[in-house]
Motif scaffolding. Structure first.
Motif, PDB file in Angstrom:
ATOM      1  N   HIS A   1       0.885   3.202   8.054  1.00 56.69           N
ATOM      2  CA  HIS A   1       0.813   1.839   7.090  1.00 56.69           C
ATOM      3  C   HIS A   1      -0.396   1.938   6.484  1.00 56.69           C
ATOM      4  O   HIS A   1      -0.624   1.263   5.304  1.00 56.69           O
ATOM      5  CB  HIS A   1       0.842   0.756   8.275  1.00 56.69           C
ATOM      6  CG  HIS A   1      -0.451   0.486   9.032  1.00 56.69           C
ATOM      7  ND1 HIS A   1      -0.638   1.253  10.091  1.00 56.69           N
ATOM      8  CD2 HIS A   1      -1.371  -0.652   8.598  1.00 56.69           C
ATOM      9  CE1 HIS A   1      -1.940   0.821  10.389  1.00 56.69           C
ATOM     10  NE2 HIS A   1      -2.267  -0.231   9.797  1.00 56.69           N
ATOM     11  N   ASP A   2      -1.648   2.679   6.723  1.00 61.04           N
ATOM     12  CA  ASP A   2      -2.817   2.517   5.976  1.00 61.04           C
ATOM     13  C   ASP A   2      -2.952   3.850   5.090  1.00 61.04           C
ATOM     14  O   ASP A   2      -4.103   4.133   4.644  1.00 61.04           O
ATOM     15  CB  ASP A   2      -3.871   2.434   6.819  1.00 61.04           C
ATOM     16  CG  ASP A   2      -4.062   0.857   7.317  1.00 61.04           C
ATOM     17  OD1 ASP A   2      -3.463   0.114   6.583  1.00 61.04           O
ATOM     18  OD2 ASP A   2      -4.698   0.469   8.280  1.00 61.04           O
ATOM     19  N   ILE A   3      -1.997   4.417   4.997  1.00 65.04           N
ATOM     20  CA  ILE A   3      -2.035   6.061   4.364  1.00 65.04           C
ATOM     21  C   ILE A   3      -2.603   5.796   2.660  1.00 65.04           C
ATOM     22  O   ILE A   3      -3.095   6.782   2.027  1.00 65.04           O
ATOM     23  CB  ILE A   3      -0.788   6.743   4.267  1.00 65.04           C
ATOM     24  CG1 ILE A   3      -1.157   8.322   4.008  1.00 65.04           C
ATOM     25  CG2 ILE A   3       0.125   6.175   3.486  1.00 65.04           C
ATOM     26  CD1 ILE A   3      -0.124   9.134   4.304  1.00 65.04           C
ATOM     27  N   GLY A   4      -2.337   4.429   2.383  1.00 64.31           N
ATOM     28  CA  GLY A   4      -2.909   4.542   0.845  1.00 64.31           C
ATOM     29  C   GLY A   4      -4.120   3.745   0.748  1.00 64.31           C
ATOM     30  O   GLY A   4      -4.557   3.435  -0.467  1.00 64.31           O
ATOM     31  N   HIS A   5      -5.070   3.731   1.603  1.00 67.39           N
ATOM     32  CA  HIS A   5      -6.358   3.165   1.554  1.00 67.39           C
ATOM     33  C   HIS A   5      -7.301   4.155   0.745  1.00 67.39           C
ATOM     34  O   HIS A   5      -7.098   4.871   0.607  1.00 67.39           O
ATOM     35  CB  HIS A   5      -6.958   2.967   3.032  1.00 67.39           C
ATOM     36  CG  HIS A   5      -6.812   1.517   3.741  1.00 67.39           C
ATOM     37  ND1 HIS A   5      -7.569   0.594   3.236  1.00 67.39           N
ATOM     38  CD2 HIS A   5      -6.083   1.194   4.768  1.00 67.39           C
ATOM     39  CE1 HIS A   5      -7.248  -0.472   4.084  1.00 67.39           C
ATOM     40  NE2 HIS A   5      -6.435   0.207   4.920  1.00 67.39           N
ATOM     41  N   TYR A   6      -8.038   3.122   0.026  1.00 66.65           N
ATOM     42  CA  TYR A   6      -8.953   3.684  -1.083  1.00 66.65           C
ATOM     43  C   TYR A   6     -10.524   3.217  -0.111  1.00 66.65           C
ATOM     44  O   TYR A   6     -10.360   2.119   0.414  1.00 66.65           O
ATOM     45  CB  TYR A   6      -8.852   3.122  -2.358  1.00 66.65           C
ATOM     46  CG  TYR A   6      -9.922   3.525  -3.117  1.00 66.65           C
ATOM     47  CD1 TYR A   6     -10.044   4.658  -3.928  1.00 66.65           C
ATOM     48  CD2 TYR A   6     -10.896   2.722  -3.612  1.00 66.65           C
ATOM     49  CE1 TYR A   6     -10.866   5.116  -4.781  1.00 66.65           C
ATOM     50  CE2 TYR A   6     -12.163   3.018  -4.422  1.00 66.65           C
ATOM     51  CZ  TYR A   6     -12.138   4.207  -4.921  1.00 66.65           C
ATOM     52  OH  TYR A   6     -13.001   4.638  -5.938  1.00 66.65           O
ATOM     53  N   THR A   7     -11.514   4.123  -0.465  1.00 69.62           N
ATOM     54  CA  THR A   7     -12.548   3.772   0.094  1.00 69.62           C
ATOM     55  C   THR A   7     -13.286   3.001  -0.805  1.00 69.62           C
ATOM     56  O   THR A   7     -13.754   3.357  -1.691  1.00 69.62           O
ATOM     57  CB  THR A   7     -13.372   4.979   0.639  1.00 69.62           C
ATOM     58  OG1 THR A   7     -13.413   5.947  -0.344  1.00 69.62           O
ATOM     59  CG2 THR A   7     -12.866   5.632   1.623  1.00 69.62           C
TER      60      THR A   7
END
Length: 175
Positions: free
Chosen positions: A55-61
């Protein structure tokens, strides 16, 4: 019969790069929450655990002056949109059934409404399970993304969850 296991997903370099960056311990905890919730909401456990794990594989830092900026993240992040696309591509490459890959991608897209301007989403049962699994493991200020887990422990937990899913599916199919 499952086409792709959680371990298949875990071992892929894309998962290693992006899920580790967003918090492997959180992803695994969410997968376990989704497994438990899947029975309650009559949702396929394999689909729910994969969607929760990714579910969080698209996070950007989101950093400002070398520091993580939670407010900047909350104001500008669209990780659910990027994650849905990234997870779909990954699952298709791994050989997941296209229909299941699409269901997982949509559950990832709708696991949060943080990117919608004042909107509320109407979720199907799978999407609701993934959102609940994420909420169950959240910590204030996004701290759930920073819990650590060793590669060995991550593998052990995912192998155990794969076994539980296989056992559940075996029972459902009458084996």
């Amino acid at each position: 019969m499952r086409h792709v296991t959680l371990m298949d997903v875990y071992e892929h370099p894309i998962t290693q790069k992006y899920v580790k960056r967003s918090g492997m311990a959180h992803a695994i905890a969410c997968a376990y929450h989704a497994f438990k919730l899947s029975h309650q909401y009559n949702v396929d456990a394999d689909t729910a655990t994969k969607a929760a794990f990714l579910h969080d594989i698209g996070h950007y830092t989101w950093y400002r002056n070398g520091q993580w900026d939670y407010e900047l993240y909350k104001e500008n992040d669209i990780h659910a949109i990027k994650g849905a696309e990234r997870a779909h591509k990954l699952l298709i490459r791994l050989g997941e059934h296209p229909k299941k890959a699409k269901e997982i991608a949509l559950a990832i897209l709708f696991h949060t409404d943080s990117y919608l301007p004042g909107g509320r989403l109407q979720l199907n049962p799978l999407q609701h399970v993934v959102a609940l699994a994420d909420e169950a493991d959240e910590e204030p200020g996004g701290n759930h993304h920073y819990r650590k887990i060793s590669d060995e422990q991550a593998r052990k937990q995912l192998q155990h969850l794969d076994q539980q899913i296989d056992q559940l599916q075996g029972v459902a199919q009458g084996y």
